[in-house]
Design an enzyme around this catalytic site. Structure first.
Site, PDB file in Angstrom:
ATOM      1  N   ASP A 405      32.145  30.482  34.683  1.00 24.45           N
ATOM      2  CA  ASP A 405      31.186  30.982  33.698  1.00 24.45           C
ATOM      3  C   ASP A 405      31.913  31.223  32.373  1.00 24.45           C
ATOM      4  O   ASP A 405      33.152  31.172  32.310  1.00 24.45           O
ATOM      5  CB  ASP A 405      30.575  32.281  34.220  1.00 24.45           C
ATOM      6  N   GLU A 408      32.430  28.180  27.505  1.00 27.50           N
ATOM      7  CA  GLU A 408      32.102  27.387  26.307  1.00 27.50           C
ATOM      8  C   GLU A 408      33.309  27.145  25.383  1.00 27.50           C
ATOM      9  O   GLU A 408      33.323  26.077  24.749  1.00 27.50           O
ATOM     10  CB  GLU A 408      30.965  28.080  25.543  1.00 27.50           C
ATOM     11  N   ASP A 483      21.646  31.528  30.835  1.00 21.07           N
ATOM     12  CA  ASP A 483      21.029  32.862  30.880  1.00 21.07           C
ATOM     13  C   ASP A 483      19.597  32.837  30.359  1.00 21.07           C
ATOM     14  O   ASP A 483      19.315  33.144  29.200  1.00 21.07           O
ATOM     15  CB  ASP A 483      21.872  33.840  30.051  1.00 21.07           C
TER      16      ASP A 483
END
Length: 799
Positions: A405, A408, A483
């Site tokens: 997670d 990015e 999300d």
């Protein structure tokens, strides 16, 4: 005609007249007077690569996106010159290159224009960062539609839209918000029943304008790097998607448990709560294969550690959960806490594995542990080190899978939400800034994770999940859409996003069922489950701060509905597994938008809700509250209503009854759909008999069932069972032929064939041309027949 010399204004530069041409095997080089070189490479009969250099100089030819297993080769290649242009021709397409402007036009062998340059390639100086911004403009054909581009939260048809690719931690994003977590610069164009695809392989921030600024122009550009794109010709959309997917790759088969139902929350802790969660699933008889541990299992959010107060004996907990059929999946983020006493930080510092800023110091940013440094996953040495960090967690503690997670990479409390653009990266020996490496960072992290998990779960198969991704990440990991929010609008968004991702070569995908942010009511949760069980990745995940989101968290009616649909997913596991096998081997998307399924029907070009699950199941989620049914479009052909058995003619919109306990679900006539018995987890039951649901059709239909040991790698050495069925229905007879391949012996010896929609009463049955007494096949009325799994031909004759 305006020449490109006249278009050199305001810093925009365009290629001018071609002054040199040469051919090197499958490559052609066209050089212009002002220093532009077009390298045109024929990849396959229907696939061509266009790569442009400026100032007579190509950058190093390197890509993280292209699979080393991509198929190359062609059967025909011709090159010729006319007074005004050059022609490169394969067995499927012709490429015209204009001598005056370097503009290109691609047509089929009949002369139908597929795609052509408007102003074509051009570039301009990037005064902020240096180097060129590269651009390409194409003529939009009449009535052209556009699809693909990954996880965009907008209408499936991108006509009139402008989007960009810059992987972004976009918490609680909204409809039409852009960019999001993925950068997949691939789109499909469709016009005049001709489909083509373009993959712009550039990891800088890229932009796409689908007739937004100018209705007759489609353009794409990047803030740096090369103009480097691949063109794929159909004319079927299916061939375009398969060609792109072959180029960028597919994953190996996952363990079958990875296709079961998974439960996650931020966060389940301490270990007593995790154990109680498992007991509650088994008590409520709701199937579940995996429980996820979010960041709170760690010691102060330090990756590769355990909080000894919350989880004093993680190995024991994982073993106990496994005895009850649960696999344990843990989260690992890229941010490594700046802590001189933390062994992971120490190793990275000693080996110089962290990213640095352009002027020397370490790149640092705040994430969950506080101030963190970030490994440079574009460095192969770092990837190898990172892979080996999983040894203790997996080989010794027993964790089954890993979830990456925040990759990015996400950075808190800064406006950009990510690393500074001057951060430096190795880029596998091609040093660059974060402007180039940002979109690829998460993919290289999950690549390293995949290598580590694969190494330490062996001889089992790895299962890895990522949030951030660039084209090609599907080779390493499953993904989800990030999300989202517990709203009806986000239920619609999840449906569109998963369809779009599958069209973009990334099929192992799902959404946070029920919504990550905020709290769904029981009706929304039930409707989302009814969608989510038909997605390749099926996981409930929530932020946990608004209330519980387990299947029993709502009223008993909702729990009953949720159980019913999770059980249906487990029954469909052999069908779902066969879908994955086709995706992995043949590059076929697991979820098909209606336009993919039938591009010749213009009614499908703007449909967003309905989709084909696999090849033969039509699903249309209910996406509004208080609904007792909905209008939906059934594509052409005849369809069996799964709930009522009614056979419905397609090619039109219909009202379908679907109260809270139903979702519109139709089976293509002629389909043979395999069913497993309901089990609480994969492997709980040793299968004694496989049910084959046969949906009658007057005509011919092919179906496939693929099975193997459900884990391990014997399937790569022939250890699989492949059954191809051909159904041939006539007015008063039904013939089913079976063709078998593979050496894997299934645990079951017989099929239970359940006949749906048979229009006649059974008079006689022949198996392999031998008439058999009806009692030997245990004929149950006219609906089910029990027969050996080894039959070659089943012939049912009506009275």
């Amino acid at each position: 005609m305006i020449t490109n010399t006249e278009l050199e204004y305001k810093g925009n530069l365009y290629p001018n007249e071609i002054v040199d041409v040469k051919q090197e095997s499958d490559k052609f080089y066209f050089t212009t007077d002002n220093g532009v070189i077009l390298e045109l490479t024929v990849i396959r009969n229907s696939a061509v690569r266009f790569r442009y250099a400026t100032e007579h100089l190509f950058q190093p030819d390197f890509s993280y996106a292209i699979s080393e297993n991509a198929i190359k080769g062609f059967s025909q290649l011709e090159f010729r010159e006319t007074e005004t242009e050059y022609w490169v021709e394969t067995a499927r397409i012709r490429v015209l290159i204009d001598k005056k402007t370097l503009r290109t036009q691609i047509s089929d062998k009949e002369g139908n224009i597929i795609n052509e340059d408007e102003l074509g390639f051009h570039w301009e100086e990037n005064y902020t960062h240096g180097g060129n911004s590269v651009k390409m403009s194409k003529i939009t054909q009449a009535s052209e539609s556009f699809y693909g581009m990954g996880d965009k939260a907008t209408h499936s048809n991108l006509k009139g839209k402008r989007v960009n690719n810059w992987v972004t931690d976009q918490y609680a994003y909204g409809k039409d918000q852009d960019p999001l977590y993925k950068a997949i610069p691939f789109y499909i164009g469709l016009h005049n029943q001709i489909a083509y695809g373009i993959f712009f392989d550039n990891t800088f921030r890229t932009h796409f304008d689908f007739s937004h600024e100018r209705r007759n122009v489609t353009s794409f550009w990047a803030d740096g790097g090369e103009m480097n794109y691949y063109f794929f010709y159909g004319p079927e959309m299916s061939r375009v998607v398969q060609a792109y997917t072959d180029l960028t790759g597919t994953p190996e088969l996952p363990p079958l448990w990875a296709l079961g139902y998974h439960q996650s929350k931020w966060s389940y802790y301490p270990d007593s709560q995790v154990r109680a969660l498992g007991k509650q699933f088994r008590k409520n008889k709701i199937p579940c294969d995996a429980i996820y541990l979010d960041i709170d299992y760690m010691d102060g959010f330090r990756c590769f550690t355990w909080d000894k107060e919350k989880f004093p004996d993680p190995k024991g907990m994982i073993q106990d959960l496994e005895k009850d059929g649960f696999k344990t999946v843990v989260m690992i983020d890229p941010g490594i806490k700046v802590d001189r006493d933390y062994w992971v930080y120490q190793e990275a510092m000693e080996n110089d594995y962290f990213c640095k800023r352009g002027d020397g110091p370490l790149m640092r940013g705040k994430v969950w542990p506080g101030v963190c440094s970030f490994p440079d996953f574009t460095n192969p040495e770092v990837r190898k080190w990172w892979a080996n960090l999983y040894k203790e967690m997996i080989a010794e503690t027993g964790v089954h899978a890993v979830w990456n997670d925040m990759n990015e990479p996400a950075v808190m409390e800064v406006p950009t939400k990510t690393a500074p653009l001057d951060t430096r990266h190795n880029y596998d020996g091609h040093p660059c800034s974060h402007r180039k490496a940002h979109n690829i960072y998460g993919t290289q992290m999950v690549r390293a994770t995949y290598e580590g998990v694969k190494k330490f779960v062996f001889p089992k198969r790895p299962f890895v999940i990522t949030r951030a991704a660039y084209a090609g990440a599907q080779r390493y990991s499953c993904t989800w859409t990030g999300d989202n929010v517990a709203t009806w609008e986000h239920l619609w968004i999840a449906n569109v996003q998963v369809q779009r991702m599958c069209l973009s070569g990334y099929s192992f995908v799902g959404s946070d069922i029920g919504g990550f942010a905020e709290q769904p009511n029981g009706e929304l949760f039930a409707r989302w489950i009814q969608l989510g069980v038909f997605h390749p990745f099926c996981r409930v995940h929530s932020s946990g701060d608004h209330g519980d989101q387990e299947p029993w968290s709502f009223d008993p009616e909702v729990t009953k509905i949720v159980r019913k649909f999770i059980e249906l997913r487990y029954q469909l596991l052999p069908y779902l597994y066969t879908m994955f096998w086709k995706y992995s081997r043949d590059n076929v998307p697991m979820i098909k938008s209606l336009v993919y399924f039938d591009q010749e029907d213009p009614q499908t070009h703007f449909r967003t809700d309905e989709f084909i699950f696999g090849d033969q199941i039509l699903v249309c989620p209910v996406q509004e509250p208080n609904a007792k049914g909905r209008r939906m479009y059934l594509p052409r052909g005849n369809w069996h209503n799964y709930w009522t058995g009614e056979v419905v003619e397609g090619g039109m919109e219909k009202w379908v009854v679907a109260d809270i306990d139903k979702v519109p679900l139709f089976i293509k006539e002629g389909a043979i759909i395999p069913f497993y018995p309901v089990q609480q987890y994969v492997g709980e039951i040793e299968l004694q008999q496989l049910t084959l649901n046969v949906y009658y059709k007057q005509g011919i239909e092919d179906s496939t069932v693929y099975e193997d040991a459900q884990d391990g790698f014997d399937y790569k050495k022939g250890g699989y069972s492949l059954r191809n069925f051909k159904l041939n229905g006539k007015e008063k007879e039904l013939i089913i032929q079976q063709y078998k391949d593979g050496t894997y012996e299934t645990t079951y010896d017989s099929f239970k064939i359940r006949l749906h929609g048979l229009p006649f009463k059974i008079k006689t049955i022949e198996v392999d041309n031998v008439k058999v007494p009806l009692d030997t096949v245990r004929l149950n009325g006219d609906s089910t027949i029990e027969i050996s799994k080894n039959f070659t031909e089943l012939h049912i004759i009506g009275a």
